[in-house]
Structures are given as C-alpha cells and as structure tokens.
Design an enzyme around this catalytic site. Structure first.
Site, PDB file in Angstrom:
ATOM      1  N   GLY A 541     -27.096  66.808  -7.604  1.00 50.53           N
ATOM      2  CA  GLY A 541     -27.391  68.205  -7.336  1.00 50.53           C
ATOM      3  C   GLY A 541     -27.268  68.506  -5.861  1.00 50.53           C
ATOM      4  O   GLY A 541     -26.834  67.670  -5.065  1.00 50.53           O
ATOM      5  N   PHE A 543     -29.605  68.892  -3.757  1.00 53.54           N
ATOM      6  CA  PHE A 543     -30.571  68.085  -3.010  1.00 53.54           C
ATOM      7  C   PHE A 543     -30.052  66.667  -2.808  1.00 53.54           C
ATOM      8  O   PHE A 543     -30.262  66.049  -1.763  1.00 53.54           O
ATOM      9  CB  PHE A 543     -31.889  68.068  -3.795  1.00 53.54           C
ATOM     10  N   PRO A 545     -28.617  62.870  -5.245  1.00 51.63           N
ATOM     11  CA  PRO A 545     -28.514  62.235  -6.564  1.00 51.63           C
ATOM     12  C   PRO A 545     -29.859  62.198  -7.280  1.00 51.63           C
ATOM     13  O   PRO A 545     -30.922  62.207  -6.653  1.00 51.63           O
ATOM     14  CB  PRO A 545     -28.021  60.825  -6.229  1.00 51.63           C
ATOM     15  N   ASP A 657     -32.696  80.407  -5.903  1.00 46.81           N
ATOM     16  CA  ASP A 657     -31.543  79.577  -6.275  1.00 46.81           C
ATOM     17  C   ASP A 657     -31.533  79.324  -7.789  1.00 46.81           C
ATOM     18  O   ASP A 657     -31.255  78.224  -8.250  1.00 46.81           O
ATOM     19  CB  ASP A 657     -31.571  78.253  -5.517  1.00 46.81           C
TER      20      ASP A 657
END
Length: 847
Positions: A541, A543, A545, A657
């Site tokens: 993602g 952010f 893994p 988001d």
C-alpha cells in the site's frame, strides 16, 4: 465437371426456394394469402426491431416458428414468442407458414397442419387476409376487405408464451372468462410449456405465480392504484410506465417505456422467477432490473423430487446423496423440475433386499401440510410401515406421530440439512436409499457444487482464508500496564497467561500519552512474520508492505511496515496510532498494536482474510464472488463507517484518503475502513479546514481539495461517491474510457445518466444478480456525492437515509466537475483561496 454432394444440396435448395411463391429472405412486407414463409426466410418489422422465422433453440434438433429481437446482438437470439411450442418440426426447409381460409397455419414436412390461429372468420375472407409483424413485436392477422376494418382479428399479444413485451396485456377477459397466462419454457433449449406460470387473480386484483397451474407460491399483492402491495419494483417510475386497467369487459396489466430507445422484456424464466430485463447495447447483455421471488429456494418444487435447494450454492439445485439427476441434459440447461432418481434401484417387493436410510433434518414448514395425515407410532413401528409400503419414499417421527411421504410429497424439499444439532430444523427425515449406495458414501448429503473451474477455485480460496480470523476471537487481551517506562502486556490464550515486557523504542513517555493501543516489541514482530518473509507478504500500500503474522494471545494479525521510499513518515504514523486507537466501530479496522525501532515503524491490525475491496471488484474472476446483495451491504457498511467518523465518534474525523484499496473485508465480507495516516481531526462542530499540503489519491480527491486545498466532510462524501460508482461498475475511476469519449468513470457515468442509459454502467458480473431498482438508487446517490459544489453534496447522514429511499424521492444530480490528472499536474503555485506549497498524489495501487 465433378459436382460435390454439398453442391447438389445448395443447387436443389435454391431451386426449391424459387419454385414456390414465397417471401424473399429478410422481407419486410406483410405475409399475404398467396405467400409462404419457409426455410431461412424471415419476416422483419418495418423499423427492424423484430424478426420472425424458423429457429432452433441451442443444440435442440427441433425447429420452431418464433419471433425474436432483430436488433439485439445475443447468441443465441432472444426469442419472445413461439407458435408451435408443443409441436416442433424436424425440417424447416419442408415446413410452411401460410394463410389458409383466413387463418395463419403451420404445415410440417408431411404437409400436416400442426399449429393454427384457430379462428372462425366472419365474413369468410378470400384474398383479403394478411399477417404483419409490428415494431412492438406483436404479430397481427388482419382482414383488409371493404366489408371489414383493419382491426386485428388475431394477435400474438393475446396469446403470449413466456415473454410479456411493452404494450402487451396480461389479464382476464370477463366476457369469455379466459386468462392470458405466460408460461416458462421447459428448459433453455425446449420452448414447450414448463411448470411455472404467471396469471392474474381477478378476485384479489393481483398477479400470482403457480407451479403446474395449481400450486400458488408467490403473489404480487393487491393493486392499490399505483403499485402492487408486495411488488414495489413494479411501479410507476421514470423508466417503466406500469398501469392496471379494470373495466366491465376485462382487467389487465400493461406497461410501456418512457424512452422508446430502451429495449426491455418481462419473462417467466425457466428458474420459476419472473424477471424484468433491459438490454445493454454496449455489452450486448441482458441486465436484470428486478426478479421475484428474490430467493430462488422459495420457488415451489424448484429442484424436483429428491433435490435439495441451497441459495448460497451454484447451481442452487443438487441431488441428495445416493441420487442423481433424472435428466443430466435438463439439469445442464437449468431445468431442475424433473428432480432426481436413485443411483441404485432396489426391489421393494423382495423382502431380503432392505434399503438404508439417509438421515437429515427438514424445516417443519416444508412438511407442515402433511402432518395432519400423521398417525401415532414410535420410531421402530414407523420404519416398519415405510419398509412395508413400496410407495413410501421417506418417513419421519415427530411428537410420537409417524409421517410417511411419497415421491410427490418430496417434490418440494426447500432445503435438506445434515446436522448433529439441527437448531430449529426439528423434523427428522429418513429417506430410502440403496443400502449398498449408502455404505459407499460417507457423506450423507451431496454438497458438491458444480461451479466452473477457476471461479470455484477462487471463491473457495476466499472461503478458506476467512477461517483464519476465528482464531483471534478465541483470545482476549486482559490488559497492559506501564512499568518504569516499559509496557507489560498480559493476554489470556485458552486459559494460559501470556506476558510481554517490551521496550517503547524511540517514543517518549509524553508522546505515548493518549495512545490507547499497546506497544509490541520489534523482535516479537520479527518472529511473528518470520523476519518479514515474502511468503507472509499480503500486499503493498501507500504506507508500505503488509505482512501476515501470528502473535501468541492475539492470533493472526496484519503487519504494516513503513517503507523507506514511502511518502508518509513519522507524522502520519503517529496520526494513525492516536486516531484509530480511539475509534471503535464495526466498519472501521481495529488497531491491535504498534512498534518503533530506529527507523522502523510498524502498525498491527486485525487480520482481514479477504484483503481489500479493490482486489475483488477490479478482478474479472473474483468479481463474480460479489453478487449485488453483497455489494449493496458493502456500500452500506462503508457509509455507516464514514457516518461514525463524521458525526458519531468522540472525534470528528475527515479521512481524506477513502478509496477501494483502503476498504478491507473480513471473513464475512463486512467492509472496514482502514489507513488513517492522512486523516484530520476537526474541532467541535467544525466540518471543514484548509491545508498547504494536499495529500491523497488521484481519482478520489474532490475538486476543491485537489485544486484549492480546501477539505471537509464533503471531501469524504465525494470519495465515497467515487467508490460507490466503482462498486457498481467494476471499473476504476482512473480507467481509460476512450470508446465512450470520457477520461474517467465519473464522466462516463454522467454521460450514461444524461443519455438515460444508466444501467449500462453495471458490472457484467452483476447481470444475473443485480436488483436494478437498488442499482439505480445507488447510482443516483453516487452522482449526488460527486457534485461540483460541496454544498450540493449530501452529508453522510443523508447518504445513509437516501440509500433506503424510493428513487422518486431522490433529487436530480447536477453535473460533476471532471478533474483530470492534467489539471492537477498544471496546478499553479498560488490559488485564490489558499497557498499550496506541496501536492502529494498517491497513484491508485492495490495490495
């Protein structure tokens, strides 16, 4: 010259065509008295909407005279009317359809009449009769002599088969005491009359579906002048104009289309459901607008004798263990009405050949109508009675009363369950099977589901993965306490205490204030994920893994590890830890712990076995696992989660988001909003703010946020609208829509809405399952959410309400702003509303 056999065939075929008075192939003129329709010749309506001729359904060897859509590109053709449905012919080249003595008749290859309009002409015509196929699909026989009008003396609309077309009538003639009835085909390749029919109930002013014209299993409810009380879909709306007429001569139901360019039909399906379908030209598919009964297993005798209906399986009909379909061919064509027969027959009259018994449980309602015939007997006596009676196929004992059932009684087993604890299914049923067959089958019920290979594999995998979260439910965290700057975590795991003494890492005591989730030692996380092995990696993602891990006392967890190249950092990490730890809602992902060591930042979430929503809706194979009911539940879950964030939580939070990849699915496919790294808290009753750092994902950001840095709860509403349209369509908002002259899903959806073709947006995987009323409602809500002016967008309170409202009560959406990536990339350094010093755009990426 050598002439091949095939040449002979075509020579004599064309000689035949020209040797008789007939229509030219594809003629659009009426069929007159001196003309013949035969072979591959067809009659076409003036505007080319419908075509009539000989056809073969599927792999059937038989020919029929029928009417089908000329302008619908489906294979095979969509047939709406059949003349000789009970008397097929084997040779269309030798058969003839013509007018004889004022009647339209069909002659077979032996020149024998096998079908006729069967009217008595008055006066008897000579050469004045003609047959015309109209553009509404109605086949009309007229007498055009000076002594008679052009009013039809016979029309196919008065004699429907399985399809009810716009403009047709379905009702009751009070003068002749006759009904118009539409009856299902016997199977998808046999237009003979099947067991299911729809007719009008004159006394109650309602429509009913019957099995074998005798057993009523569904009713529309009485007409109240606007709708049928139990059929909200069949109502006045902006697509279909439904009406019910009741006068001294007749009572009938009819409907028309407000938009004549739409193609729609109403059919009594072979499954026993009535279905309203609309044709999607772009996909060359029929889309189901609504169907009744919605639950297939509520259809009477849908699986026949010794068949078991399970709504969650496909096909929904299966034979009980020890039985097989009476006709494999019929079952392969979705005709289950023939039911099942024993794989191994036994001779009831031979006393030494005693059968075994298949044991299971039935809902009492399935056999309640037979209970009045039960006689007082115990279990042993009841079994002996069944063994002595060759017509007895099954028996059961309830309250010391013995019930013997024959084949006809077993024709409507809605569900047959094998269970140690049958819960409320309290009627124990024992069905005769061959003892040898029973001994060869350890499973007493055949639950094999005949699903095509790859779909079955993927859906099965999803189911198996779902079991993992159960382990977490068996464990419970007892608590945590701060000991000299360290955390001691204590858990209960099946009665065994488990303790962690962990180092809080670089987080100071002050920074730990307000964090409601435990700190987990980094080396514990390394052990749980096998040193972040690739085998445990779930995805990637924004952010970083995500890995699967196993923590004692907690169970399976999802471990998010901040990637060094990630645009998110310590601020987003702390933001997510603080925020999500304070949030408790069934549609928000639960944070179980966090860890920090050097530059490592770790978040531990509850494990979601089905991963993210985008994994399903954008995958052509997995998308079939999400039928419409499940997608609608997901839409409602996301809406309730956002409502909690905006209004009901302790903090008023704007997610900023929201996207399909940030909606995770648990083992029951319940949606949970995740990734709060970019979320913002707004104070008190405030619902908006501005920023000098725009962050989010291209395709989901509202225009005022992307261009001017203004964000509010309405920014989340915009993102929700995009996700809603993606769930309906199965397409990404950032997809390329060059064929539709649109650069995004938003512009594509709006174009379809303006063109009054909204159902063309629907994912092809939903063609069989979607409820078009709900789809339209959701599409309207989605378009309302993405309107240009934030003030025009509804709040999430109103969104949740509108998702349950009638379509007629919803406002009309206004045209949205189509924010392209180019407009964002060309964003000026200053804006009239705020300075934007930095723009962070996350490209959409699944994980």
């Amino acid at each position: 010259m050598i002439v091949k056999a095939s040449d002979h065939f075509f020579f004599f075929f064309f000689l035949y065509l020209f040797s008789i008075p007939s229509l030219s192939s594809g003629a659009n003129n009426p069929l007159a008295v001196n003309q013949v329709l035969s072979g591959f010749q067809t009659l076409i309506s003036d505007a080319g909407n419908f075509e009539m001729g000989f056809f073969k359904p599927g792999q059937s060897p038989n020919f029929y005279i029928g009417i089908w859509y000329k302008n619908v590109r489906t294979t095979p053709e969509t047939v709406v009317w059949v003349a000789n449905r009970e008397t097929p012919i084997s040779d269309a080249l030798s058969a003839k359809l013509q007018i004889v003595n004022g009647n339209l008749v069909l002659l077979n290859e032996s020149n024998t009449q096998i079908w006729s309009t069967n009217i008595t002409p008055t006066p008897t015509p000579t050469t004045s009769a003609s047959v015309v196929l109209l553009d509404d699909g109605n086949l009309v026989l007229r007498y055009n002599s000076s002594s008679s009008s052009i009013t039809p003396v016979w029309q196919s609309f008065d004699h429907p088969t399985d399809t009810f077309l716009p403009g047709g009538k379905l009702g009751y003639n009070k003068r002749t005491n006759t009904k118009q009835i539409i009856t299902s085909w016997k199977s998808t390749e046999d237009p003979a009359m099947g067991p299911f029919s729809l007719e009008v109930d004159q006394d109650e002013k309602q429509y009913v579906i019957k099995w074998n014209r005798s057993v009523e299993y569904w009713a529309s409810g009485s007409w109240n002048g606007r709708i049928f009380s139990s059929l909200p879909e069949m109502r006045l709306n902006y697509i279909y104009n439904f009406s019910y007429v009741d006068n001294e001569n007749e009572s009938y139901f009819t409907y028309s289309l407000y938009n004549d360019s739409l193609i729609s039909r109403f059919v009594m399906d072979v499954t026993g459901q009535i279905r309203q379908l609309s044709y999607l030209e772009t996909s060359a598919q029929w889309n189901m607008f609504w169907s009744q009964p919605r639950v297939v297993c509520e259809i009477y005798a849908v699986c026949g004798a010794f068949g078991s209906c399970r709504q969650t399986e496909f096909p929904f009909c299966n034979c009980l263990s020890g039985f097989k379909p009476r006709s494999e061919r019929d079952w392969n064509q979705s005709d289950f009405s023939g039911g099942c027969v024993r794989k191994i027959e036994f001779n009831c009259s031979v006393k030494d050949e005693k059968p075994g018994f298949l044991v299971g449980y039935l809902p009492v309602k399935s056999v309640s109508k037979f209970l009045e015939t039960a006689t007082p007997k115990d279990e042993a006596a009841c079994q002996r009675s069944c063994l002595d009676d060759c017509s007895c196929e099954a028996y059961g004992v309830i309250d010391n009363k013995c019930l013997l059932l024959n084949t006809e009684s077993l024709n409507n087993i809605s569900s047959f369950f094998l269970s140690v604890d049958p819960n409320n299914l309290t009627f124990p049923l024992k069905i005769k099977v061959s003892a040898s067959d029973l001994s060869n089958n350890t499973a007493k019920i055949n639950t094999k589901v005949l699903v095509g290979g790859i779909v079955s594999g993927f859906c099965g995998l999803v189911f198996l993965c779902s079991i993992g979260i159960i382990f977490y439910r068996r464990t419970k965290r007892k608590g945590s306490r701060d000991i000299g700057g360290n955390f001691e975590l204590e858990f209960q795991d099946n009665g065994r205490n488990v303790r962690y003494l962990v180092d809080p890492g670089i987080l100071s005591a002050e920074e730990r204030k307000g964090i409601d989730v435990p700190f987990i030692e980094f080396k514990t996380i390394l052990s749980a994920t096998d040193n972040f092995s690739l085998a445990n990696k779930l995805g990637q993602g924004g952010f970083g893994p995500v890995y699967k891990g196993m923590l004692p006392g907690i169970g399976e967890v999802a471990v998010k590890r901040l990637a060094s190249q990630s645009g998110q950092g310590l601020k987003e990490f702390k933001n997510e830890v603080v925020l999500i730890g304070k949030l408790q809602h069934r549609n928000l992902v639960k944070l179980l712990g966090y860890s920090m060591k050097d530059h490592e930042m770790i978040l531990l979430y509850e494990y979601m076995p089905n991963k993210s929503l985008d994994r399903f809706i954008f995958d052509r194979t997995l998308s079939v696992c999400l039928d419409w009911d499940l997608r609608f539940d997901i839409i409602m879950g996301i809406a309730r989660g956002l409502l909690y964030l905006h209004q009901d939580s302790r903090l008023r939070i704007i997610h900023r988001d929201l996207k399909a990849s940030n909606v995770l699915l648990d083992e029951d496919m319940n949606p949970k909003i995740s990734d709060f790294g970019l979320a913002k808290i707004v104070k008190g009753r405030e619902t908006e703010d501005n920023t000098t750092r725009v962050v989010g994902t291209y395709g989901y950001m509202s225009p005022e946020y992307a261009l001017d840095g203004l964000f509010s709860v309405k920014s989340d509403v915009f993102s929700f609208g995009v996700v809603l349209l993606e769930i309906i369509s199965g397409k990404r908002n950032t997809g390329y829509y060059h064929n539709q002259q649109a650069f995004s899903l938003i512009s594509y959806a709006w174009g379809l809405w303006k063109a009054k073709r909204p159902l063309e947006l629907v994912d092809l995987a939903l063609v069989e399952s979607c409820n078009s009323i709900e789809v339209l409602r959701c599409m309207i809500v989605g378009l309302l959410c993405i309107q240009e002016d934030p003030g025009d967008r509804p709040t999430m309170v109103n969104v949740v309400l509108m998702l349950g409202m009638d379509i007629e009560s919803l406002p009309d959406p206004r045209e949205p702003t189509f924010v392209s990536k180019k407009s964002i990339d060309r964003l000026p350094s200053s804006s009239s509303k705020s300075e934007i010093n930095q723009l962070t755009i996350t490209q959409e990426e699944g994980r």
